[in-house]
Design a protein around this motif. Sequence first.
Motif, PDB file in Angstrom:
ATOM      1  N   VAL A  41       0.835  -1.208   0.000  1.00 15.05           N
ATOM      2  CA  VAL A  41       0.000   0.000   0.000  1.00 15.05           C
ATOM      3  C   VAL A  41       0.869   1.258   0.000  1.00 15.05           C
ATOM      4  O   VAL A  41       0.535   2.264  -0.631  1.00 15.05           O
ATOM      5  CB  VAL A  41      -0.968  -0.016   1.208  1.00 15.05           C
ATOM      6  CG1 VAL A  41      -1.581   1.344   1.451  1.00 15.05           C
ATOM      7  CG2 VAL A  41      -2.052  -1.051   0.982  1.00 15.05           C
ATOM      8  N   HIS A  42       2.011   1.211   0.699  1.00 15.22           N
ATOM      9  CA  HIS A  42       2.872   2.391   0.796  1.00 15.22           C
ATOM     10  C   HIS A  42       3.479   2.779  -0.557  1.00 15.22           C
ATOM     11  O   HIS A  42       3.943   3.898  -0.741  1.00 15.22           O
ATOM     12  CB  HIS A  42       3.992   2.154   1.817  1.00 15.22           C
ATOM     13  CG  HIS A  42       4.779   0.903   1.567  1.00 15.22           C
ATOM     14  ND1 HIS A  42       4.269  -0.355   1.851  1.00 15.22           N
ATOM     15  CD2 HIS A  42       6.020   0.706   1.048  1.00 15.22           C
ATOM     16  CE1 HIS A  42       5.176  -1.270   1.518  1.00 15.22           C
ATOM     17  NE2 HIS A  42       6.248  -0.647   1.033  1.00 15.22           N
ATOM     18  N   GLU A  43       3.480   1.844  -1.517  1.00 16.11           N
ATOM     19  CA  GLU A  43       4.000   2.158  -2.856  1.00 16.11           C
ATOM     20  C   GLU A  43       2.883   2.467  -3.850  1.00 16.11           C
ATOM     21  O   GLU A  43       3.150   2.845  -4.988  1.00 16.11           O
ATOM     22  CB  GLU A  43       4.821   0.971  -3.381  1.00 16.11           C
ATOM     23  CG  GLU A  43       6.074   0.689  -2.572  1.00 16.11           C
ATOM     24  CD  GLU A  43       6.814  -0.539  -3.094  1.00 16.11           C
ATOM     25  OE1 GLU A  43       6.558  -0.926  -4.259  1.00 16.11           O
ATOM     26  OE2 GLU A  43       7.635  -1.104  -2.346  1.00 16.11           O
ATOM     27  N   ALA A  44       1.635   2.289  -3.416  1.00 13.96           N
ATOM     28  CA  ALA A  44       0.501   2.439  -4.342  1.00 13.96           C
ATOM     29  C   ALA A  44       0.245   3.907  -4.661  1.00 13.96           C
ATOM     30  O   ALA A  44       0.585   4.800  -3.891  1.00 13.96           O
ATOM     31  CB  ALA A  44      -0.755   1.811  -3.731  1.00 13.96           C
ATOM     32  N   ASP A  45      -0.340   4.130  -5.832  1.00 15.88           N
ATOM     33  CA  ASP A  45      -0.707   5.489  -6.247  1.00 15.88           C
ATOM     34  C   ASP A  45      -1.953   5.954  -5.506  1.00 15.88           C
ATOM     35  O   ASP A  45      -2.097   7.133  -5.180  1.00 15.88           O
ATOM     36  CB  ASP A  45      -0.964   5.486  -7.763  1.00 15.88           C
ATOM     37  CG  ASP A  45      -0.987   6.881  -8.329  1.00 15.88           C
ATOM     38  OD1 ASP A  45      -0.304   7.757  -7.767  1.00 15.88           O
ATOM     39  OD2 ASP A  45      -1.695   7.117  -9.323  1.00 15.88           O
ATOM     40  N   ALA A  46      -2.876   5.038  -5.241  1.00 16.44           N
ATOM     41  CA  ALA A  46      -4.111   5.375  -4.523  1.00 16.44           C
ATOM     42  C   ALA A  46      -4.724   4.099  -3.985  1.00 16.44           C
ATOM     43  O   ALA A  46      -4.395   2.997  -4.427  1.00 16.44           O
ATOM     44  CB  ALA A  46      -5.099   6.083  -5.444  1.00 16.44           C
ATOM     45  N   CYS A  47      -5.617   4.268  -3.039  1.00 13.95           N
ATOM     46  CA  CYS A  47      -6.339   3.128  -2.476  1.00 13.95           C
ATOM     47  C   CYS A  47      -7.831   3.423  -2.579  1.00 13.95           C
ATOM     48  O   CYS A  47      -8.297   4.452  -2.090  1.00 13.95           O
ATOM     49  CB  CYS A  47      -5.933   2.939  -1.016  1.00 13.95           C
ATOM     50  SG  CYS A  47      -6.636   1.465  -0.290  1.00 13.95           S
TER      51      CYS A  47
END
Length: 708
Positions: free
Chosen positions: A11-17
């Motif tokens: 999640v910390h590398e994701a663009d959005a959640c």
Amino acid sequence: MNAMDLERAKVHEADACLVLANKYCPDPDAEDAANIMRVISIKNYSDDIRVIIQLMQYHNKAYLLNIPSWDWKQGDDVICLAELKLGFIAQSCLAPGFSTMMANLFAMRSFKTSPDMAAWQNDYLQGTGCEMYTETLSPTFTGMTFSQASELCFVKLKLLLLAIEVKPEDGGDPKISINPRRSKLPTNTVGFFIAQSAEEVKRAWFYCKACHEDVKDENLIKKCKCKHLANKTGATPATPFSAALSKPLLNIKNSVMAKEENGSKPVMNGRLVPIGPNGLVDETYGGYHISYEVKKLMPTNKPADQQKNGKMEVGIADDQAKDFDFAKTEMKYDSTGMFHWTPARSIEDCILDRNQAAMTVLNGHVVVCLFADPDSPLIGLRNLVMPLRASNFHYHELKHVVIVGAVDYLRREWKTLQNLPKISVLNGSPLSRADLRAVNVNLCDMCVILSAKVPSNDDPTLADKEAILASLNIKAMTFGDIITNIESMGDSKDALNNMGDTTVKRPGPIYGTNVPMITELVNDSNVQFLDQDDDDDPDTELYLTQPFACGTAFAVSVLDSLMSTTYFNQNALTLIRSLITGGATPELEIILAEGAGLRGGYSTPDTLSHRDRCRVGQISLSDGPLATFGEGRKYQDLFVASLRNYGMLCIGLYRLRDAALTTVDATSKRYVITNPPFDFGLLPTDQVYVLLPFERKQSRFSFSETEV
């Protein structure tokens, strides 16, 4: 909820959640609470990740504001299904079919016309391929009014420019201004467009007057060599230098432009209407507006006004106390100036029985057929009524809202409705023909069918049984006896005017099939039961079905695609919310989060200026000032004339499905055409979707009252 799982999902590398809600859950509040906890968990794990969440209930939005790292400026956003669903339906009460047009705009689809399809389906499908895009306008547009820019975009570039983003000079949050008036476009203005592809929208950035003025084919408008020589076009070059002009210089330039444009500045209550950044009249409503109650606690920030009689003025309350007598001033609008407001009334004062309803001459009103058990989850009816009470309507233009349903349920909703004017309640059943006749359902401008009941998990088809039965029940009714009664009443205009409707009273339809109606469905596939004479296959996608194309059905599932639209373009959601809610602002949400409902406010020049914003309307080409365009003229002629003469922005058509019909009879159905091509032929029976500017005084023709 588990940090280990979030770690595994990176999640910390994701663009959005994106957090999706279960729209078919038995307890919407519990579903929202669980999803808000998920957001807290995600933000706790990675506080800078962008989160877009779906919520079921409007009142639960307030809890998101309590999350320390929740920040809409960083792209965090909430899509409230109840707010948008009921907002779409509310706008359909003002312009039937508008919900379909907007839903198709944010659904990302391409279209394919086919010779095998009926002509109306091809016209409709072409509109479903349109989407909303943002693009920076080229230097050629600098200094134009919005109307001039919109006309140039449509005629020359074949693009529909809806709105612009206004950036305050003080570095505040940008605001979205829809079809603004008296506005000069600054350099590097961001425009909001309706178009078929992002490639088309690039033309607005590439357009150069020197190179492209004589180009006839819009597809040939490509990047030209003289972009850096923008000075030759007479526009300000799009360089950092122009953006960094000293503010005093800009202010002088803008004040001169404002004087040249307006001749004299608008004055209200003896004071100037506030002029916002870049010399624009502050008529935007996409960002924060601070209410009078908050402002009077703050020092004024008007250097020119601060030294009068040798002393400094300190508070805005003192400054404005000169303008009016508080004791004699009636509160007509809420504290933000965005909605009509009335002192709280008890529900008992608004309940009608059948006889009282029949004695009240209801005409041009909105009937809300509401199915609910006393303990059904609240659906947030204020989200339906508030857009119909927006302050950019004059009071007499507000449509009376009559809710037919169980009073025990409505008592629980009433706290959010008690400050909104012109609401009546009939304690009855939407399936009772006697109740429907009592509220003159055949004379209403729109009949809305809603259900607050929790769908059972047994059979999804039965989730909409009440709504479908009510819809078919109204269609099966006949109203011949009521017509004669209405006609025999002669000139009862006083009674009609008391209901707040000044339209020419038309005889209602004889058959229930011609009562304007919009039905909310839980399950998409149930749309097949709404129209008995359509030939839709049961597996047809919702947007391709006849009831949806005609704007008579709406399902909450169409809002799912808004998640991806928001991810790709956050401004699109802000624009849609502004259009749909009638002007709800983040500040209003903070006020409503207090739980005390809408607060009244005194009319100050600042709050009154908030009325000056456009609204959705529908105009007939069969009569009125635009009737000449129905005689075989092209859509572009109508677009240009409406914009130049009335400041109205045309965005689509509502056309009879059977175009051969010259008279509108009981079997006539209309369908939505979003942003037709410039050379599209018009018919006298067409109706036009427009964004109407606010008129401080009633003009010779009030477009909101044009006869259907």
